[in-house]
Motif scaffolding. Structure first.
Motif, PDB file in Angstrom:
ATOM      1  N   GLU A 141     -20.725   0.039  -3.400  1.00 28.25           N
ATOM      2  CA  GLU A 141     -21.210  -1.167  -2.898  1.00 28.25           C
ATOM      3  C   GLU A 141     -22.948  -1.217  -3.203  1.00 28.25           C
ATOM      4  O   GLU A 141     -23.363  -0.318  -3.560  1.00 28.25           O
ATOM      5  N   ASN A 142     -23.387  -2.565  -3.535  1.00 25.45           N
ATOM      6  CA  ASN A 142     -24.667  -2.564  -3.875  1.00 25.45           C
ATOM      7  C   ASN A 142     -25.508  -2.430  -2.878  1.00 25.45           C
ATOM      8  O   ASN A 142     -26.774  -1.833  -2.902  1.00 25.45           O
ATOM      9  N   ALA A 143     -25.228  -2.694  -1.599  1.00 29.22           N
ATOM     10  CA  ALA A 143     -26.284  -2.321  -0.449  1.00 29.22           C
ATOM     11  C   ALA A 143     -26.300  -0.831  -0.234  1.00 29.22           C
ATOM     12  O   ALA A 143     -25.431  -0.355   0.721  1.00 29.22           O
ATOM     13  N   MET A 144     -27.243  -0.059  -0.751  1.00 26.79           N
ATOM     14  CA  MET A 144     -27.439   1.189  -0.824  1.00 26.79           C
ATOM     15  C   MET A 144     -28.847   1.461   0.060  1.00 26.79           C
ATOM     16  O   MET A 144     -29.537   0.624   0.167  1.00 26.79           O
ATOM     17  N   GLN A 145     -28.917   2.801   0.609  1.00 29.09           N
ATOM     18  CA  GLN A 145     -30.038   2.947   1.456  1.00 29.09           C
ATOM     19  C   GLN A 145     -31.203   3.535   0.430  1.00 29.09           C
ATOM     20  O   GLN A 145     -30.736   3.844  -0.642  1.00 29.09           O
ATOM     21  N   GLY A 146     -32.467   3.189   0.857  1.00 28.83           N
ATOM     22  CA  GLY A 146     -33.458   3.963  -0.020  1.00 28.83           C
ATOM     23  C   GLY A 146     -34.096   2.990  -0.777  1.00 28.83           C
ATOM     24  O   GLY A 146     -33.649   1.455  -0.838  1.00 28.83           O
ATOM     25  N   ALA A 147     -34.976   3.470  -1.690  1.00 26.60           N
ATOM     26  CA  ALA A 147     -35.648   2.571  -2.745  1.00 26.60           C
ATOM     27  C   ALA A 147     -34.820   2.052  -3.714  1.00 26.60           C
ATOM     28  O   ALA A 147     -33.637   2.593  -4.077  1.00 26.60           O
ATOM     29  N   GLN A 148     -35.117   0.792  -4.097  1.00 25.55           N
ATOM     30  CA  GLN A 148     -34.094   0.082  -5.210  1.00 25.55           C
ATOM     31  C   GLN A 148     -34.812  -0.446  -6.298  1.00 25.55           C
ATOM     32  O   GLN A 148     -36.025  -0.796  -6.292  1.00 25.55           O
ATOM     33  N   ALA A 160     -21.756  -1.737  -9.377  1.00 27.90           N
ATOM     34  CA  ALA A 160     -23.156  -1.689  -9.803  1.00 27.90           C
ATOM     35  C   ALA A 160     -24.203  -1.250  -8.652  1.00 27.90           C
ATOM     36  O   ALA A 160     -23.831  -1.473  -7.530  1.00 27.90           O
ATOM     37  N   SER A 161     -24.960  -0.372  -9.003  1.00 27.31           N
ATOM     38  CA  SER A 161     -26.129   0.162  -7.721  1.00 27.31           C
ATOM     39  C   SER A 161     -27.285   0.091  -8.610  1.00 27.31           C
ATOM     40  O   SER A 161     -27.650   0.420  -9.988  1.00 27.31           O
ATOM     41  N   TYR A 162     -28.458  -0.167  -7.675  1.00 30.73           N
ATOM     42  CA  TYR A 162     -29.701  -0.206  -8.185  1.00 30.73           C
ATOM     43  C   TYR A 162     -30.549   0.678  -7.405  1.00 30.73           C
ATOM     44  O   TYR A 162     -31.855   0.919  -7.274  1.00 30.73           O
ATOM     45  N   ASP A 163     -29.846   1.806  -6.495  1.00 32.97           N
ATOM     46  CA  ASP A 163     -30.481   2.535  -5.682  1.00 32.97           C
ATOM     47  C   ASP A 163     -31.226   3.908  -6.698  1.00 32.97           C
ATOM     48  O   ASP A 163     -30.591   4.329  -7.486  1.00 32.97           O
ATOM     49  N   LYS A 164     -32.551   3.966  -6.503  1.00 35.37           N
ATOM     50  CA  LYS A 164     -33.113   4.900  -7.162  1.00 35.37           C
ATOM     51  C   LYS A 164     -32.666   6.651  -7.078  1.00 35.37           C
ATOM     52  O   LYS A 164     -32.521   7.086  -8.180  1.00 35.37           O
ATOM     53  N   ASP A 165     -32.095   6.854  -6.051  1.00 30.19           N
ATOM     54  CA  ASP A 165     -31.553   8.146  -6.074  1.00 30.19           C
ATOM     55  C   ASP A 165     -30.347   8.516  -6.817  1.00 30.19           C
ATOM     56  O   ASP A 165     -30.194   9.295  -7.117  1.00 30.19           O
ATOM     57  N   VAL A 166     -29.460   7.217  -6.767  1.00 29.52           N
ATOM     58  CA  VAL A 166     -28.162   7.237  -7.592  1.00 29.52           C
ATOM     59  C   VAL A 166     -28.368   7.233  -8.953  1.00 29.52           C
ATOM     60  O   VAL A 166     -28.048   8.101  -9.616  1.00 29.52           O
ATOM     61  N   VAL A 167     -29.617   6.383  -9.361  1.00 32.24           N
ATOM     62  CA  VAL A 167     -29.708   6.420 -10.939  1.00 32.24           C
ATOM     63  C   VAL A 167     -30.558   7.590 -11.321  1.00 32.24           C
ATOM     64  O   VAL A 167     -30.007   8.356 -12.348  1.00 32.24           O
ATOM     65  N   HIS A 168     -31.322   8.263 -10.521  1.00 31.11           N
ATOM     66  CA  HIS A 168     -32.012   9.588 -10.912  1.00 31.11           C
ATOM     67  C   HIS A 168     -30.983  10.837 -10.937  1.00 31.11           C
ATOM     68  O   HIS A 168     -30.954  11.609 -11.784  1.00 31.11           O
ATOM     69  N   SER A 169     -29.846  10.593 -10.035  1.00 29.92           N
ATOM     70  CA  SER A 169     -28.851  11.723 -10.101  1.00 29.92           C
ATOM     71  C   SER A 169     -27.896  11.847 -11.434  1.00 29.92           C
ATOM     72  O   SER A 169     -27.780  12.813 -11.919  1.00 29.92           O
ATOM     73  N   ILE A 170     -27.732  10.446 -11.744  1.00 35.27           N
ATOM     74  CA  ILE A 170     -27.080  10.225 -13.061  1.00 35.27           C
ATOM     75  C   ILE A 170     -27.788  10.765 -13.961  1.00 35.27           C
ATOM     76  O   ILE A 170     -27.393  11.389 -15.099  1.00 35.27           O
ATOM     77  N   LEU A 171     -28.999  10.255 -14.312  1.00 35.44           N
ATOM     78  CA  LEU A 171     -29.925  10.910 -15.426  1.00 35.44           C
ATOM     79  C   LEU A 171     -30.190  12.187 -15.433  1.00 35.44           C
ATOM     80  O   LEU A 171     -29.904  12.591 -16.346  1.00 35.44           O
ATOM     81  N   ASP A 172     -30.186  12.919 -14.189  1.00 39.80           N
ATOM     82  CA  ASP A 172     -30.871  14.092 -14.079  1.00 39.80           C
ATOM     83  C   ASP A 172     -29.478  15.110 -14.596  1.00 39.80           C
ATOM     84  O   ASP A 172     -29.671  16.153 -14.960  1.00 39.80           O
ATOM     85  N   GLU A 173     -28.350  14.547 -14.318  1.00 38.65           N
ATOM     86  CA  GLU A 173     -27.146  15.496 -14.610  1.00 38.65           C
ATOM     87  C   GLU A 173     -26.909  15.453 -16.318  1.00 38.65           C
ATOM     88  O   GLU A 173     -26.113  16.421 -16.661  1.00 38.65           O
ATOM     89  N   GLY A 174     -27.128  14.366 -16.681  1.00 39.92           N
ATOM     90  CA  GLY A 174     -27.018  14.086 -18.146  1.00 39.92           C
ATOM     91  C   GLY A 174     -27.772  14.969 -19.205  1.00 39.92           C
ATOM     92  O   GLY A 174     -28.828  15.220 -18.825  1.00 39.92           O
ATOM     93  N   TRP A 175     -27.478  15.154 -20.509  1.00 43.31           N
ATOM     94  CA  TRP A 175     -28.110  15.636 -21.517  1.00 43.31           C
ATOM     95  C   TRP A 175     -28.401  14.827 -22.431  1.00 43.31           C
ATOM     96  O   TRP A 175     -29.424  14.724 -23.262  1.00 43.31           O
ATOM     97  N   VAL A 176     -27.350  13.956 -22.829  1.00 45.12           N
ATOM     98  CA  VAL A 176     -27.483  13.062 -24.218  1.00 45.12           C
ATOM     99  C   VAL A 176     -27.407  11.713 -23.799  1.00 45.12           C
ATOM    100  O   VAL A 176     -26.687  11.218 -22.989  1.00 45.12           O
ATOM    101  N   CYS A 177     -28.186  10.907 -24.203  1.00 41.42           N
ATOM    102  CA  CYS A 177     -28.512   9.469 -23.985  1.00 41.42           C
ATOM    103  C   CYS A 177     -28.225   8.712 -25.335  1.00 41.42           C
ATOM    104  O   CYS A 177     -28.209   9.330 -26.378  1.00 41.42           O
TER     105      CYS A 177
END
Length: 225
Positions: A2-9, A25-42
């Motif tokens: 769901e879009n309604a996530m806790q924390g900074a958006q 879709a999610s605009y939660d910063k923690d979710v976005v950061h976790s996906i970016l931090d786990e990846g290597w190639v963009c």
């Protein structure tokens, strides 16, 4: 998810709201950061001479910025520039977590986590920021590695360009769960379910010229688990 996530958006924009399956879709910063931090190639997308170009490259996140690097002679590095107007880009990162096999061909899918970052990329010219960004790029793949290898020398630094992209217009999109077959297909005699995917390291392969007695260092052993 769901879009309604806790924390900074991050603020949703017309360009970051999906036209299909918007509930993923999610605009939660923690979710976005976790996906970016786990990846290597963009994948870095930009326009050159009126045509779209997409290039794979490594990246690193430092706070609310992404850093990418390349040869000083590469087109995207030169196009970015250090000042306005910079280079309009789209950066994407995707993880595939599983293959979803349905009873019908139409409902086959994948479970995934992805991030799309839109914005203006600029070349980094400040020596201190550039050095920190290059260390971050090395440490993103194997944490602590920048302290356990020779730093780039003057010639190598002169051949390397770094660009930064602020995380401002950003969205994540995530698909989890199982099969979404039609009710009338549930009785069909076809196997359905999810094939989970995982990534991991195998045993390290020492370089042929490694000095005798050189053991695998702790920072490498840590990522092997």
């Amino acid at each position: 998810m769901e879009n309604a996530m806790q924390g900074a958006q991050y603020t949703a924009t017309e360009r970051t709201v999906p036209t299909r399956s918007a509930q993923r879709a999610s605009y939660d910063k923690d979710v976005v950061h976790s996906i970016l931090d786990e990846g290597w190639v963009c994948h870095l997308g930009f326009v050159r001479d009126g045509a779209p170009i997409v290039l794979p490259t490594i990246y690193a996140r430092v706070g609310e910025r992404l850093y990418l690097h390349g040869s000083t002679g590469s087109r995207p590095m030169r196009m970015a520039g250090a000042e306005e107007p910079g280079m309009q880009v789209c950066v994407t990162v995707t993880h595939v977590d599983g293959v979803v096999l349905a009873r019908s061909a139409f409902h086959h899918s994948v479970n995934y986590r992805s991030v799309v970052v839109l914005g203006t990329a600029y070349q980094v010219t400040d020596p201190e920021e550039r050095s920190a960004a290059l260390d971050a790029l090395v440490d993103h793949v194997v944490p602590g590695r920048s302290r356990e290898c020779r730093p780039a020398d003057r010639k190598e630094l002169a051949a390397t360009a770094v660009v930064r992209l602020d995380l401002t217009e950003v969205s994540a999109k995530i698909r989890t769960g199982g099969v979404n077959d039609e009710p009338e297909d549930l009785a069909l005699p076809h196997w359905a379910g999810v094939l989970p995917l995982r990534k991991g390291y195998e045993a390290p392969l020492p370089d042929a010229h490694l000095a005798p007695g050189t053991e695998v260092p702790p920072h490498i052993a840590a990522v092997l688990g």
